[in-house]
Design an enzyme around this catalytic site. Structure first.
Site, PDB file in Angstrom:
ATOM      1  N   SER A  82      20.374 -19.491 -53.547  1.00 55.23           N
ATOM      2  CA  SER A  82      20.692 -20.854 -53.121  1.00 55.23           C
ATOM      3  C   SER A  82      21.677 -20.877 -51.963  1.00 55.23           C
ATOM      4  O   SER A  82      21.908 -21.925 -51.364  1.00 55.23           O
ATOM      5  CB  SER A  82      21.286 -21.656 -54.284  1.00 55.23           C
ATOM      6  OG  SER A  82      20.381 -21.693 -55.354  1.00 55.23           O
ATOM      7  N   TRP A 118      16.891   0.502 -76.132  1.00 59.43           N
ATOM      8  CA  TRP A 118      18.180  -0.152 -75.873  1.00 59.43           C
ATOM      9  C   TRP A 118      18.423  -1.273 -76.865  1.00 59.43           C
ATOM     10  O   TRP A 118      19.536  -1.725 -77.067  1.00 59.43           O
ATOM     11  CB  TRP A 118      18.237  -0.679 -74.442  1.00 59.43           C
ATOM     12  CG  TRP A 118      17.573  -2.009 -74.219  1.00 59.43           C
ATOM     13  CD1 TRP A 118      16.241  -2.235 -74.045  1.00 59.43           C
ATOM     14  CD2 TRP A 118      18.207  -3.291 -74.153  1.00 59.43           C
ATOM     15  NE1 TRP A 118      16.003  -3.580 -73.867  1.00 59.43           N
ATOM     16  CE2 TRP A 118      17.188  -4.247 -73.925  1.00 59.43           C
ATOM     17  CE3 TRP A 118      19.532  -3.726 -74.248  1.00 59.43           C
ATOM     18  CZ2 TRP A 118      17.461  -5.615 -73.804  1.00 59.43           C
ATOM     19  CZ3 TRP A 118      19.788  -5.098 -74.132  1.00 59.43           C
ATOM     20  CH2 TRP A 118      18.766  -6.014 -73.915  1.00 59.43           C
ATOM     21  N   THR A 150      13.390 -24.112 -64.267  1.00 62.72           N
ATOM     22  CA  THR A 150      13.161 -23.008 -63.336  1.00 62.72           C
ATOM     23  C   THR A 150      12.242 -23.470 -62.216  1.00 62.72           C
ATOM     24  O   THR A 150      12.457 -23.139 -61.039  1.00 62.72           O
ATOM     25  CB  THR A 150      12.546 -21.809 -64.070  1.00 62.72           C
ATOM     26  OG1 THR A 150      13.278 -21.589 -65.276  1.00 62.72           O
ATOM     27  CG2 THR A 150      12.617 -20.563 -63.224  1.00 62.72           C
ATOM     28  N   LYS A 181      14.048 -25.403 -59.631  1.00 57.87           N
ATOM     29  CA  LYS A 181      14.755 -24.537 -58.681  1.00 57.87           C
ATOM     30  C   LYS A 181      13.807 -24.016 -57.600  1.00 57.87           C
ATOM     31  O   LYS A 181      14.111 -24.080 -56.415  1.00 57.87           O
ATOM     32  CB  LYS A 181      15.385 -23.360 -59.424  1.00 57.87           C
ATOM     33  CG  LYS A 181      16.644 -23.765 -60.152  1.00 57.87           C
ATOM     34  CD  LYS A 181      17.287 -22.586 -60.818  1.00 57.87           C
ATOM     35  CE  LYS A 181      18.716 -22.894 -61.184  1.00 57.87           C
ATOM     36  NZ  LYS A 181      19.589 -23.009 -60.014  1.00 57.87           N
ATOM     37  N   HIS A 197      17.966   4.524 -69.766  1.00 58.20           N
ATOM     38  CA  HIS A 197      17.666   3.836 -68.511  1.00 58.20           C
ATOM     39  C   HIS A 197      17.999   2.346 -68.644  1.00 58.20           C
ATOM     40  O   HIS A 197      18.654   1.758 -67.781  1.00 58.20           O
ATOM     41  CB  HIS A 197      16.194   4.027 -68.145  1.00 58.20           C
ATOM     42  CG  HIS A 197      15.660   3.038 -67.150  1.00 58.20           C
ATOM     43  ND1 HIS A 197      16.018   3.053 -65.816  1.00 58.20           N
ATOM     44  CD2 HIS A 197      14.819   1.985 -67.290  1.00 58.20           C
ATOM     45  CE1 HIS A 197      15.411   2.062 -65.191  1.00 58.20           C
ATOM     46  NE2 HIS A 197      14.676   1.387 -66.062  1.00 58.20           N
ATOM     47  N   ARG A 246       4.108   0.079 -74.820  1.00 60.65           N
ATOM     48  CA  ARG A 246       5.263   0.552 -74.064  1.00 60.65           C
ATOM     49  C   ARG A 246       5.945   1.685 -74.824  1.00 60.65           C
ATOM     50  O   ARG A 246       5.626   1.955 -75.978  1.00 60.65           O
ATOM     51  CB  ARG A 246       6.233  -0.597 -73.825  1.00 60.65           C
ATOM     52  CG  ARG A 246       6.813  -1.171 -75.080  1.00 60.65           C
ATOM     53  CD  ARG A 246       7.579  -2.455 -74.837  1.00 60.65           C
ATOM     54  NE  ARG A 246       8.856  -2.194 -74.178  1.00 60.65           N
ATOM     55  CZ  ARG A 246       9.928  -2.997 -74.303  1.00 60.65           C
ATOM     56  NH1 ARG A 246       9.855  -4.090 -75.035  1.00 60.65           N
ATOM     57  NH2 ARG A 246      11.045  -2.711 -73.677  1.00 60.65           N
ATOM     58  N   ASP A 292      43.399 -15.229 -54.917  1.00 62.45           N
ATOM     59  CA  ASP A 292      42.935 -14.097 -55.720  1.00 62.45           C
ATOM     60  C   ASP A 292      42.360 -14.662 -57.014  1.00 62.45           C
ATOM     61  O   ASP A 292      42.299 -15.870 -57.195  1.00 62.45           O
ATOM     62  CB  ASP A 292      44.109 -13.142 -56.033  1.00 62.45           C
ATOM     63  CG  ASP A 292      43.622 -11.712 -56.299  1.00 62.45           C
ATOM     64  OD1 ASP A 292      42.723 -11.553 -57.154  1.00 62.45           O
ATOM     65  OD2 ASP A 292      44.111 -10.783 -55.633  1.00 62.45           O
ATOM     66  N   GLU A 351      21.579 -12.938 -72.492  1.00 63.55           N
ATOM     67  CA  GLU A 351      21.858 -11.784 -71.631  1.00 63.55           C
ATOM     68  C   GLU A 351      20.890 -11.730 -70.446  1.00 63.55           C
ATOM     69  O   GLU A 351      21.274 -11.416 -69.322  1.00 63.55           O
ATOM     70  CB  GLU A 351      21.753 -10.499 -72.463  1.00 63.55           C
ATOM     71  CG  GLU A 351      21.783  -9.202 -71.669  1.00 63.55           C
ATOM     72  CD  GLU A 351      23.115  -8.919 -71.012  1.00 63.55           C
ATOM     73  OE1 GLU A 351      24.127  -9.481 -71.465  1.00 63.55           O
ATOM     74  OE2 GLU A 351      23.141  -8.143 -70.046  1.00 63.55           O
ATOM     75  N   TYR A 396      19.608 -14.214 -68.948  1.00 68.66           N
ATOM     76  CA  TYR A 396      20.035 -15.213 -67.961  1.00 68.66           C
ATOM     77  C   TYR A 396      21.359 -14.846 -67.338  1.00 68.66           C
ATOM     78  O   TYR A 396      21.640 -15.237 -66.200  1.00 68.66           O
ATOM     79  CB  TYR A 396      20.056 -16.607 -68.597  1.00 68.66           C
ATOM     80  CG  TYR A 396      18.651 -17.032 -68.911  1.00 68.66           C
ATOM     81  CD1 TYR A 396      17.780 -17.329 -67.875  1.00 68.66           C
ATOM     82  CD2 TYR A 396      18.169 -17.042 -70.199  1.00 68.66           C
ATOM     83  CE1 TYR A 396      16.472 -17.639 -68.126  1.00 68.66           C
ATOM     84  CE2 TYR A 396      16.852 -17.347 -70.463  1.00 68.66           C
ATOM     85  CZ  TYR A 396      16.006 -17.647 -69.431  1.00 68.66           C
ATOM     86  OH  TYR A 396      14.714 -17.939 -69.679  1.00 68.66           O
ATOM     87  N   HIS A 404      11.347 -15.542 -79.377  1.00 68.59           N
ATOM     88  CA  HIS A 404      10.112 -15.220 -78.654  1.00 68.59           C
ATOM     89  C   HIS A 404      10.026 -13.732 -78.310  1.00 68.59           C
ATOM     90  O   HIS A 404       8.997 -13.270 -77.854  1.00 68.59           O
ATOM     91  CB  HIS A 404       9.936 -16.105 -77.404  1.00 68.59           C
ATOM     92  CG  HIS A 404      10.888 -15.845 -76.292  1.00 68.59           C
ATOM     93  ND1 HIS A 404      11.308 -16.829 -75.446  1.00 68.59           N
ATOM     94  CD2 HIS A 404      11.509 -14.742 -75.876  1.00 68.59           C
ATOM     95  CE1 HIS A 404      12.150 -16.326 -74.545  1.00 68.59           C
ATOM     96  NE2 HIS A 404      12.279 -15.045 -74.794  1.00 68.59           N
ATOM     97  N   HIS A 405      11.126 -13.009 -78.530  1.00 68.59           N
ATOM     98  CA  HIS A 405      11.076 -11.560 -78.338  1.00 68.59           C
ATOM     99  C   HIS A 405      10.486 -10.856 -79.550  1.00 68.59           C
ATOM    100  O   HIS A 405      10.345  -9.637 -79.541  1.00 68.59           O
ATOM    101  CB  HIS A 405      12.479 -11.005 -78.094  1.00 68.59           C
ATOM    102  CG  HIS A 405      13.087 -11.477 -76.817  1.00 68.59           C
ATOM    103  ND1 HIS A 405      12.969 -10.778 -75.644  1.00 68.59           N
ATOM    104  CD2 HIS A 405      13.794 -12.597 -76.516  1.00 68.59           C
ATOM    105  CE1 HIS A 405      13.600 -11.433 -74.680  1.00 68.59           C
ATOM    106  NE2 HIS A 405      14.098 -12.545 -75.174  1.00 68.59           N
ATOM    107  N   HIS A 438      18.721 -12.833 -75.415  1.00 70.73           N
ATOM    108  CA  HIS A 438      18.089 -13.746 -74.477  1.00 70.73           C
ATOM    109  C   HIS A 438      19.067 -14.352 -73.488  1.00 70.73           C
ATOM    110  O   HIS A 438      18.821 -14.317 -72.285  1.00 70.73           O
ATOM    111  CB  HIS A 438      17.201 -14.800 -75.121  1.00 70.73           C
ATOM    112  CG  HIS A 438      16.288 -15.345 -74.071  1.00 70.73           C
ATOM    113  ND1 HIS A 438      15.158 -14.699 -73.684  1.00 70.73           N
ATOM    114  CD2 HIS A 438      16.429 -16.377 -73.229  1.00 70.73           C
ATOM    115  CE1 HIS A 438      14.630 -15.323 -72.646  1.00 70.73           C
ATOM    116  NE2 HIS A 438      15.373 -16.347 -72.356  1.00 70.73           N
ATOM    117  N   SER A 463      34.858  -5.504 -71.732  1.00 67.71           N
ATOM    118  CA  SER A 463      34.981  -5.608 -70.280  1.00 67.71           C
ATOM    119  C   SER A 463      34.316  -6.881 -69.766  1.00 67.71           C
ATOM    120  O   SER A 463      34.900  -7.626 -68.970  1.00 67.71           O
ATOM    121  CB  SER A 463      34.348  -4.368 -69.652  1.00 67.71           C
ATOM    122  OG  SER A 463      34.099  -4.585 -68.294  1.00 67.71           O
ATOM    123  N   SER A 464      33.081  -7.148 -70.254  1.00 64.59           N
ATOM    124  CA  SER A 464      32.365  -8.337 -69.773  1.00 64.59           C
ATOM    125  C   SER A 464      33.076  -9.617 -70.158  1.00 64.59           C
ATOM    126  O   SER A 464      33.162 -10.555 -69.362  1.00 64.59           O
ATOM    127  CB  SER A 464      30.952  -8.393 -70.358  1.00 64.59           C
ATOM    128  OG  SER A 464      30.247  -7.258 -70.015  1.00 64.59           O
TER     129      SER A 464
END
Ligand SMILES: [Cu+2]
Lengths: 287, 535
Positions: B270, B144, B330, B333, B79, B452, B108, B257, B259, B304-305, B255, B171-172
């Site tokens: 915005s 994951w 943040t 914003k 998932h 979890r 283009d 990722e 963002y 922090h993870h 991390h 690809s990315s």
């Protein structure tokens, strides 16, 4: 739009309400809304930090959500609001809403750092227990004694948790949170736990003790607990790091005894293990 | 013009495009490729959503009713992989393809063939990844995050997952390079960087993050591969390696990722909020700087993870402080968006509804994020449902709502027709209500001590799990409205004007609706830029 506000408002109100109404361990699951205060020196400090930052978030939330709701109510085109397109930026406002959050962060950080320093202070422990994670059980060894044993999911829970077992989990006392041999620790004593693992990474967690720590193969981690002298009893938790198929089925159960009870338990356990060892030596073929 | 000789003239032909399957397989057109990305993302969203519903069905009540724990673990792992790499990221690349050339006055993307390649890698990557469901040993079940040693216990799915991740990474990176080159080289004369729309800005910064961290992920999974098959011991303590090192490398990717998935959402919000406030974005430059600051900070907060792996005190303090600092840009914003609405003339069409829900609910995710940054408290939160609630609040009403809002905002421009706004409003309310029913109770579960990634739980967690599962099914089925609304719009929507929303500004709204096949064959004039680039 009003309903968005109500929705967020209710969500917030639900949390707020929870803090006032619910004791940490209500009998029904509906009341289980917050972190337990816990029974150790550290768990109470951690709970205090959690509540401090929670209330900061509530305060900031009241301000931010209040602003959003006010803007949405007051400046609706349907009510004839006309846009002020000259409002492009304000250096003053932007400096203010940079500096005030920085100030709040400092207020949050200082107590957090203090508690963290206390947590890392593992000096003067009186008893050391080695905790080893396996797929899927725990092993506890009382260092300096011969006492050691495995702790696995209790039989009733294990039967009920099989796929389509037909056994109602609600009929099993402490479903999934019960073991054959709980860890036993003395109350009012600073106990050091050395955590490691044999196969994959596990994590040893009892919410009432305020902390979890990973048990990692090849490394030894350290944490300490000091349960309040008057808080004897049985405390339950679970492995918290995904460790394979039966990750959900390796609970942590800890019996906290008074110092005297613990000493006699340890002595009895020692004697029993020596007996077992003698018996094994006498009949080597059996072992 | 229509002579089709081997001249440059044929190349510039407006209407010339191959028909049938060739149009899509050989496409070098930013709009067609964008469409393919979006269709792919939508498909994967429903695949990943089905997996989530299997998880929530099993968690509806205590006891194991439907699936084996191993398959349950596969479902949670897959998932996440499908939603992150198959749904959210391709959706953003699709939106970038559609919008960036139109918004910067370019015909283009700068590298059209690379664009084709970066899309067509994806179906193969996901054939490999989804193919693991059918191999001996089942799909990846180690999360994951692929932490060793657990990830190494996988069966035949293991190399397939690794190669799938490699392909997604390639690809990315190709997509990101294309964005950077396009933004840097293809802007219309006079459209300098600080006049670009926020969506282009946030994507530019996202592209840099992608180029920086996807190779790190590729390195990490390659080390896993060699540990498994070629006798290395990067992460095996028995051979002198360190399982925790994988976590450091993974989260150095992981991390940023996070963002990568949220910065373009900031860009979309915005654009939508000023359009429906009929007022320029408040504090445009500070928005740009805040985005850049968040991008920078994302590289120095990874640990922090993993506060519970055991780190030196100084390390824990550093990562706590750095993480908390992210709340400053943040916050800037959020305040700027509030100030944009203030003294505006607000109306609440579907894109605006999704943007406002983003403001509220992303802020709640931000609060739980701030709580998680407090290391001692994190010792309780870590690996509990509190974390699950947190990251779903920032990813679902965060990234996903912004993507849906973007589709509802630009769809009239893309297809030249207006969709059924009433039905889209229904879609919004169902989504906004069920997403909270789904995820809010997970805060309670985590705080009360539910870990979890478990297929079954103690009975005191039963009540809120039931609520959460009801929310999941409500949310999942509500999303079927999105493709329905789009198809209905394509078939029978009323024609949309060039400026589909009266408050919309930006070069894309200066083009006719539907937008021409090649966006700006002639760069917009200074006057058009002036009108369009008014923030
Ligand atoms: Cu475990």
């Amino acid at each position: 739009m009003i309903r968005t506000m109500y929705k967020s408002g209710t969500a917030l109100a639900a949390v707020l309400l929870a803090q006032f109404v619910a004791p940490a361990h209500a009998a029904s699951g509906w009341g289980e809304l917050n972190m337990p205060v816990g029974v150790t020196e550290l768990s109470k400090k951690i709970y205090g930090l959690h509540m401090m930052i929670f209330w900061w978030c509530v305060a900031i939330g009241v301000f931010v959500f209040g602003w959003m709701i006010w803007a949405m109510v007051s400046f609706r085109r349907s009510k004839g609001a006309v846009a002020n397109t000259a409002m492009l930026h304000s250096t003053k406002a932007e400096i203010i809403w940079t500096l005030i959050p920085v100030g709040i962060l400092v207020l949050m950080t200082v107590p957090a750092a203090r508690v963290l320093i206390d947590i890392e202070d593992a000096r003067n422990t009186e008893l050391t227990i080695k905790v080893t994670g396996y797929q899927w059980k725990w092993q506890y060894e009382y260092l300096g004694t011969d006492v050691g044993f495995y702790s696995t999911l209790a039989h009733e829970s294990n039967a009920a948790r099989q796929l389509q077992s037909g056994i109602d989990p609600r009929s099993v006392p402490n479903y999934l949170l019960d073991v054959d041999n709980p860890l036993v620790v003395p109350a009012g004593t600073k106990v050091r736990l050395l955590l490691t693992a044999q196969d994959v990474i596990h994590s040893w967690w009892v919410p009432d003790f305020g902390m979890k720590k990973d048990a990692i193969p090849g490394l030894v981690n350290e944490m300490w607990i000091k349960v309040d002298a008057d808080k004897t009893g049985r405390y339950r938790g679970q492995c918290a790091e995904l460790c394979g198929r039966d990750h959900g089925f390796m609970p942590v159960v800890v019996d906290v005894m008074s110092k005297e009870d613990f000493e006699s338990w340890l002595a009895a356990r020692k004697a029993a293990q020596q007996q077992a060892a003698l018996a094994a030596n006498r009949n080597p073929s059996i072992s | 013009m229509a002579t089709h000789t081997h001249t440059a003239a044929a190349h510039d032909d407006h209407d010339h495009k191959p028909h049938g399957w060739r149009r899509w397989v050989f496409s070098t057109n930013h709009k067609d490729i964008g469409t393919m990305y979006l269709v792919f993302a939508c498909t994967m969203f429903f695949v990943g959503g089905t997996m989530a519903l299997i998880v929530r069905a099993e968690l509806f009540q205590p006891g194991l009713q439907f699936v084996d724990p191993q398959f349950f673990n596969s479902m949670t792992s897959m998932h996440a992989l499908v939603m992150i790499f198959g749904a959210i990221m391709p959706a953003w690349v699709g939106l970038a393809n559609w919008l960036i050339p139109m918004q910067i006055g370019a015909p283009d993307m700068a590298l059209p063939r690379l664009n084709n390649l970066s899309f067509w890698i994806l179906p193969f990557a996901f054939m490999l990844l989804l193919g693991t469901l059918f191999v001996p040993g089942g799909a990846p079940a180690g999360g994951w995050t692929m932490y060793p040693p657990l990830a190494l216990q996988a069966g035949d799915s293991f190399p397939m997952m690794i190669f799938a991740v490699h392909l997604m990474g390639i690809s990315s990176v190709l997509g990101a390079i294309n964005v950077v080159v396009t933004v840097m080289n293809m802007r219309a004369p006079g459209l300098n960087l600080l006049r670009m729309p926020l969506f282009v800005w946030t994507w530019l910064i996202t592209a840099y993050l992608l180029v920086a961290v996807m190779p790190v992920l590729a390195g990490a999974v390659t080390m896993l591969l060699t540990d498994h098959y070629f006798g290395t011991s990067f992460f095996a303590a028995s051979g002198g390696g360190d399982p925790v090192m994988f976590q450091h490398i993974f989260w150095f990717f992981g991390h940023p990722e996070v963002y990568i998935m949220i910065l373009p959402a900031f860009g979309v919000v915005s654009e939508i909020i000023p359009a429906f406030s009929r007022k320029p974005l408040f504090g445009y430059e500070s928005m740009v700087y805040a985005t850049a600051a968040i991008g920078f900070l994302s590289f120095i907060v990874w640990a922090h993870h993993m506060f519970t792996v055991g780190m030196p005190l100084a390390g824990q303090l550093f990562f706590m402080l750095a993480t908390m600092l992210i709340s400053v840009p943040t916050g800037v914003k959020i305040f700027n968006w509030c100030a944009t609405m203030t003294k505006g003339s607000l109306s609440f069409e579907p894109p605006m509804l999704f943007a406002i829900a983003f403001l509220f609910l992303f802020t709640i995710g931000g609060f739980s994020g701030l709580m998680l940054a407090i290391v001692p408290a994190d010792f309780q939160y870590q690996d509990s449902y509190f974390v699950v609630a947190h990251f779903h609040y920032v990813l679902v009403p965060g990234s996903l709502f912004a993507i849906i809002g973007a589709v509802y905002y630009w769809l009239p421009k893309w297809v030249g027709r207006m969709y059924d706004q009433k039905l889209a409003t229904v879609h919004f309310w169902l989504s906004a209500i069920f997403v909270n029913v789904l995820f809010f109770p997970q805060h309670f579960l985590g705080l009360a001590g539910m870990p979890r990634r478990i297929p079954d739980y103690a009975t005191q967690f039963a009540d809120w799990n039931m609520v959460s599962s009801i929310g999941a099914f409500g949310f999942g089925f509500s999303q079927l409205l999105l493709p329905f609304i789009i198809i209905k719009c394509l078939r029978s929507g009323a024609p949309a004007p060039a400026r589909a929303w009266d408050g919309a500004h930006g070069l894309e709204w200066e083009l006719p609706s539907p937008a021409p096949f090649h966006s700006w064959e002639v760069p917009p004039s200074a006057a058009v830029i002036e009108r369009g680039a008014e923030h």
